[in-house]
Design an enzyme around this catalytic site. Structure first.
Site, short mmCIF file in Angstrom:
data_model
loop_
_atom_site.label_atom_id
_atom_site.label_comp_id
_atom_site.label_asym_id
_atom_site.label_seq_id
_atom_site.Cartn_x
_atom_site.Cartn_y
_atom_site.Cartn_z
N HIS A 131 31.43 6.08 67.44
CA HIS A 131 31.15 4.67 67.20
C HIS A 131 29.74 4.48 66.65
CE1 HIS A 131 30.27 5.60 71.42
NE2 HIS A 131 29.34 4.68 71.38
N GLY A 184 24.08 3.84 67.59
CA GLY A 184 25.28 4.58 67.98
C GLY A 184 25.26 5.98 67.41
N PHE A 185 26.19 6.25 66.51
CA PHE A 185 26.33 7.55 65.86
C PHE A 185 26.57 8.66 66.87
CE2 PHE A 185 24.03 4.88 62.92
CZ PHE A 185 24.70 5.11 61.72
N HIS A 186 27.55 8.42 67.74
CA HIS A 186 27.94 9.43 68.72
C HIS A 186 29.31 9.09 69.30
CE1 HIS A 186 25.88 6.39 71.28
NE2 HIS A 186 26.82 6.71 72.15
N ALA A 187 29.84 10.02 70.05
CA ALA A 187 31.06 9.83 70.84
C ALA A 187 30.77 10.38 72.23
CB ALA A 187 32.23 10.57 70.20
#
Length: 138
Positions: free
Chosen positions: A101, A53-56
């Site tokens: 997230h 993840g580590f993004h929006a």
């Protein structure tokens, strides 16, 4: 981390159908899933200790369902954060647009199914946390 369940954490209850032969779930867009489903993907075989993840997303909405195994999901709307376990094929979590997230602590048997409201578009991603915070606070 907030432990209360706010609007940030929106569970999708998925009705289980079936009989003594086993269970079945049906995922229908604009019915069980609160948007048209344009893309489906799943994550599996995640190595121990690896996080994803580590993004929006600027516009994309998603529903994540752990169809086998489990993983921990961190959700962050720029004001509050929540961590929840995805561990049931009959329960998904809605990830709205502009929600950072991350997925952590994947079990070795985890298969994480994701239903998305749009086709893949790299320009919809916010990959730097500082850019995400700037965007949600403007």
């Amino acid at each position: 981390m907030s432990s209360k369940q706010s609007d940030l954490v929106q569970w999708i209850e998925i009705p289980k159908l079936g009989d003594d032969r086993g269970s079945l779930v049906a995922l229908e867009g604009n019915k069980i899933v609160p948007f048209d489903i344009e893309r489906v993907y799943y994550i599996f075989g995640t190595k121990p200790g690896v996080a994803r993840g580590f993004h929006a997303h600027k516009a994309l909405k998603q529903v994540a369902i752990c169809i086998t195994g489990k993983c921990k999901m961190l959700l962050d709307n720029g004001i509050e954060k929540a961590e929840v376990w995805l561990d049931s094929p009959a329960k998904g979590i809605l990830i709205n647009h502009l929600v950072w997230h991350e997925m952590h602590e994947f079990s070795t048997d985890c298969v994480l199914l994701v239903l998305a409201s749009e086709h893949y578009d790299e320009s919809d991603y916010i990959r730097e946390y500082s850019d995400f915070i700037t965007r949600v606070n403007t």
